[in-house]
Design a protein around this motif. Sequence first.
Motif, PDB file in Angstrom:
ATOM      1  N   LYS A   1      -2.739  62.954 -37.634  1.00  0.00           N
ATOM      2  CA  LYS A   1      -1.430  62.356 -37.948  1.00  0.00           C
ATOM      3  C   LYS A   1      -0.371  63.382 -38.341  1.00  0.00           C
ATOM      4  O   LYS A   1       0.668  63.027 -38.916  1.00  0.00           O
ATOM      5  CB  LYS A   1      -1.541  61.302 -39.065  1.00  0.00           C
ATOM      6  N   TYR A   2      -0.604  64.665 -38.048  1.00  0.00           N
ATOM      7  CA  TYR A   2       0.415  65.692 -38.307  1.00  0.00           C
ATOM      8  C   TYR A   2       1.632  65.386 -37.446  1.00  0.00           C
ATOM      9  O   TYR A   2       1.517  64.989 -36.291  1.00  0.00           O
ATOM     10  CB  TYR A   2      -0.146  67.073 -37.965  1.00  0.00           C
ATOM     11  N   LYS A   3       2.829  65.545 -37.994  1.00  0.00           N
ATOM     12  CA  LYS A   3       4.062  65.241 -37.254  1.00  0.00           C
ATOM     13  C   LYS A   3       4.889  66.511 -37.093  1.00  0.00           C
ATOM     14  O   LYS A   3       4.963  67.330 -37.990  1.00  0.00           O
ATOM     15  CB  LYS A   3       4.857  64.183 -37.985  1.00  0.00           C
ATOM     16  N   GLU A   4       5.530  66.618 -35.928  1.00  0.00           N
ATOM     17  CA  GLU A   4       6.469  67.705 -35.686  1.00  0.00           C
ATOM     18  C   GLU A   4       7.563  67.204 -34.765  1.00  0.00           C
ATOM     19  O   GLU A   4       7.401  66.188 -34.085  1.00  0.00           O
ATOM     20  CB  GLU A   4       5.760  68.928 -35.098  1.00  0.00           C
ATOM     21  N   THR A   5       8.699  67.894 -34.758  1.00  0.00           N
ATOM     22  CA  THR A   5       9.817  67.503 -33.911  1.00  0.00           C
ATOM     23  C   THR A   5      10.173  68.633 -32.966  1.00  0.00           C
ATOM     24  O   THR A   5       9.885  69.801 -33.219  1.00  0.00           O
ATOM     25  CB  THR A   5      11.060  67.154 -34.746  1.00  0.00           C
ATOM     26  N   GLU A   6      10.839  68.245 -31.864  1.00  0.00           N
ATOM     27  CA  GLU A   6      11.309  69.219 -30.894  1.00  0.00           C
ATOM     28  C   GLU A   6      12.640  68.731 -30.338  1.00  0.00           C
ATOM     29  O   GLU A   6      12.753  67.579 -29.917  1.00  0.00           O
ATOM     30  CB  GLU A   6      10.304  69.348 -29.748  1.00  0.00           C
ATOM     31  N   ASN A   7      13.644  69.578 -30.364  1.00  0.00           N
ATOM     32  CA  ASN A   7      14.938  69.235 -29.771  1.00  0.00           C
ATOM     33  C   ASN A   7      14.902  69.663 -28.315  1.00  0.00           C
ATOM     34  O   ASN A   7      14.806  70.840 -28.016  1.00  0.00           O
ATOM     35  CB  ASN A   7      16.074  69.931 -30.515  1.00  0.00           C
ATOM     36  N   SER A   8      14.964  68.677 -27.432  1.00  0.00           N
ATOM     37  CA  SER A   8      14.854  69.021 -25.998  1.00  0.00           C
ATOM     38  C   SER A   8      16.218  69.131 -25.348  1.00  0.00           C
ATOM     39  O   SER A   8      17.209  68.798 -25.912  1.00  0.00           O
ATOM     40  CB  SER A   8      14.030  67.955 -25.276  1.00  0.00           C
TER      41      SER A   8
END
Length: 120
Positions: free
Chosen positions: A113-120
């Motif tokens: 359940k680790y969360k990360e974000t990426e701006n595409s």
Amino acid sequence: MTDAGPFSGSTAFCARCGSILPLLQEFGSVKCYACETVYDAENFSNLKFQYTIHFNSVSVVTHENILNRDDPEGPVVERKCPKCGNDRMSYATLQLRSADEGQTVFYTCIACKYKETENS
């Protein structure tokens, strides 16, 4: 408050014209953008805002629920989790920036359940 109007006295809306009131602009007062009615800061003293953002919360992971995960939080893609090394993550997208910029992708590891974000 300078003067009562036809609308009910909610602190989020102007009592005279019903418009949404802005946040405190000047020290000690709020001025309605639409009708320019000025409200004293005492009218807003009982307002309290609290925000809680839960990100990367800890959960118990066993060998069984890593292999037999039936409830991903969205579509699943092959992406390696930087925390546990699992090769599958679910994702969701939102348009958080202006329309001429790319979307933001939120990835959640299927296993830990680790969360990360990426701006595409």
